[in-house]
Design a protein around this motif. Structure first.
Motif, PDB file in Angstrom:
ATOM      1  N   ARG A 168       0.717  -1.232   0.134  1.00  0.00           N
ATOM      2  CA  ARG A 168      -0.113   0.198   0.216  1.00  0.00           C
ATOM      3  C   ARG A 168       0.866   1.190   0.108  1.00  0.00           C
ATOM      4  O   ARG A 168       0.649   1.993  -0.882  1.00  0.00           O
ATOM      5  CB  ARG A 168      -0.991  -0.035   1.198  1.00  0.00           C
ATOM      6  CG  ARG A 168      -1.904   1.325   1.433  1.00  0.00           C
ATOM      7  CD  ARG A 168      -2.589   0.962   2.775  1.00  0.00           C
ATOM      8  NE  ARG A 168      -3.363   2.275   2.860  1.00  0.00           N
ATOM      9  CZ  ARG A 168      -2.971   3.439   3.490  1.00  0.00           C
ATOM     10  NH1 ARG A 168      -1.648   3.627   4.031  1.00  0.00           N
ATOM     11  NH2 ARG A 168      -3.648   4.447   3.666  1.00  0.00           N
ATOM     12  N   LEU A 195      -5.043  -6.868  -0.023  1.00  0.00           N
ATOM     13  CA  LEU A 195      -6.390  -5.838   0.538  1.00  0.00           C
ATOM     14  C   LEU A 195      -5.703  -4.404   0.915  1.00  0.00           C
ATOM     15  O   LEU A 195      -6.526  -3.592   0.581  1.00  0.00           O
ATOM     16  CB  LEU A 195      -6.902  -6.528   1.489  1.00  0.00           C
ATOM     17  CG  LEU A 195      -7.705  -7.960   1.020  1.00  0.00           C
ATOM     18  CD1 LEU A 195      -8.280  -8.608   2.134  1.00  0.00           C
ATOM     19  CD2 LEU A 195      -8.780  -7.406   0.081  1.00  0.00           C
ATOM     20  N   PRO A 196      -4.783  -4.192   1.685  1.00  0.00           N
ATOM     21  CA  PRO A 196      -4.358  -2.766   1.783  1.00  0.00           C
ATOM     22  C   PRO A 196      -4.080  -2.133   0.742  1.00  0.00           C
ATOM     23  O   PRO A 196      -4.766  -0.891   0.870  1.00  0.00           O
ATOM     24  CB  PRO A 196      -3.179  -3.018   2.781  1.00  0.00           C
ATOM     25  CG  PRO A 196      -3.288  -4.095   3.382  1.00  0.00           C
ATOM     26  CD  PRO A 196      -3.764  -5.246   2.339  1.00  0.00           C
ATOM     27  N   GLY A 199      -7.684  -1.604  -0.915  1.00  0.00           N
ATOM     28  CA  GLY A 199      -8.445  -0.796  -0.451  1.00  0.00           C
ATOM     29  C   GLY A 199      -8.261   0.591  -0.539  1.00  0.00           C
ATOM     30  O   GLY A 199      -9.191   1.763  -0.104  1.00  0.00           O
ATOM     31  N   SER A 204     -10.166  -1.380  -7.527  1.00  0.00           N
ATOM     32  CA  SER A 204      -9.564  -2.630  -7.032  1.00  0.00           C
ATOM     33  C   SER A 204     -10.096  -3.796  -7.757  1.00  0.00           C
ATOM     34  O   SER A 204     -11.368  -3.697  -8.018  1.00  0.00           O
ATOM     35  CB  SER A 204      -9.808  -2.646  -5.295  1.00  0.00           C
ATOM     36  OG  SER A 204     -11.131  -2.848  -5.449  1.00  0.00           O
ATOM     37  N   LYS A 216     -14.299  -7.983  -1.314  1.00  0.00           N
ATOM     38  CA  LYS A 216     -13.815  -6.951  -1.090  1.00  0.00           C
ATOM     39  C   LYS A 216     -13.205  -6.173  -2.458  1.00  0.00           C
ATOM     40  O   LYS A 216     -13.218  -4.608  -2.254  1.00  0.00           O
ATOM     41  CB  LYS A 216     -12.861  -6.294  -0.086  1.00  0.00           C
ATOM     42  CG  LYS A 216     -13.235  -7.233   1.291  1.00  0.00           C
ATOM     43  CD  LYS A 216     -12.373  -6.990   2.210  1.00  0.00           C
ATOM     44  CE  LYS A 216     -12.691  -7.423   3.782  1.00  0.00           C
ATOM     45  NZ  LYS A 216     -11.525  -7.307   4.784  1.00  0.00           N
TER      46      LYS A 216
END
Length: 234
Positions: A168, A195-196, A199, A204, A216
């Motif tokens: 990230r 995911l970081p 997000g 995404s 997600k």
């Protein structure tokens, strides 16, 4: 004849999007741009693939929440593996996933900068980055002494392990470097440690991903090639 691929899964999006609204795309490597988990294939040379792969799978599903710990556990099992195993994996097992070259080429042609952020190893990311024209790369450096893996990593200027938070951070730092915002970033991955960055990105994308990651992501590509992402853009 193979069956038609499943529809893309879109969450909170109304295509077509404009590719011109994005300036940077960040990609995971293992099982995203390429067909393998490199650490599992290296472990095969030591006869420990099943043990290492089980930890990898649990980490990617998010069942092991500390990626750094899971990576150290797997690296310990690689101690003593000859460094020649790396070349063997690259030569005999590493292949690009369908559509990886096409997607990266299309994004570059549209003016986006490409970032490769991997919890894998520099030996492989250098090859992948060169083949796909990546502009920025971050990954882990295996420690090798006397042509054998020590089970450790080399410290780099930014740190030792590229985990989810480092992915990230790298994506956002690269965006800032080119004068882009997080909303102008695309993040593509398949595992929990992606995911970081996913997000934080404006778009995404989950590619053949674990259920927790698919749930997600704004775009999920359940099968077919990576270049299917291009269908959401005008």
């Amino acid at each position: 004849m193979s069956a038609d691929p499943s529809p893309l899964v879109l969450q909170g999006l109304t295509p077509p999007l404009r590719l011109s609204d994005f300036r940077l795309a960040a990609f995971d490597m293992d099982s995203t741009l390429i067909n393998i988990e490199c650490i599992d294939e290296i472990a095969d040379a030591a006869g420990r693939k099943a043990e290492v792969a089980a930890i990898t799978e649990a980490a990617m599903r998010g069942e092991i929440t500390d990626f750094k710990d899971s990576l150290r556990r797997r690296l310990t099992l690689l101690k003593g593996v000859p460094s020649s195993a790396l070349a063997q994996v690259l030569r005999d097992r590493l292949r690009f996933n369908p559509g990886a070259r096409e997607l990266c080429a299309a994004l570059k042609a549209a003016g986006l900068k490409l970032v490769l952020v991997s919890g894998g190893f520099t030996y492989f990311t250098k090859h992948v980055a060169a083949e796909l024209g990546m502009d920025f790369v971050r990954s882990n450096a295996l420690e090798i002494v006397n042509e054998q893996l020590t089970g450790g990593l080399l410290m780099q200027p930014w740190g030792e392990i590229c985990d989810g938070e480092e992915k990230r951070r790298m994506m956002l730092n690269c965006a800032e470097h080119i004068g882009a915002t997080a909303a102008q970033c695309i993040a593509v991955g398949d595992g929990a440690n992606d995911l970081p960055m996913m997000g934080a990105a404006g778009l995404s994308v989950a590619y053949h991903a674990k259920p927790a990651v698919r749930a997600k992501a704004m775009v999920a590509i359940p099968d077919g090639g990576l270049d299917r992402l291009l269908t959401v853009f005008a």
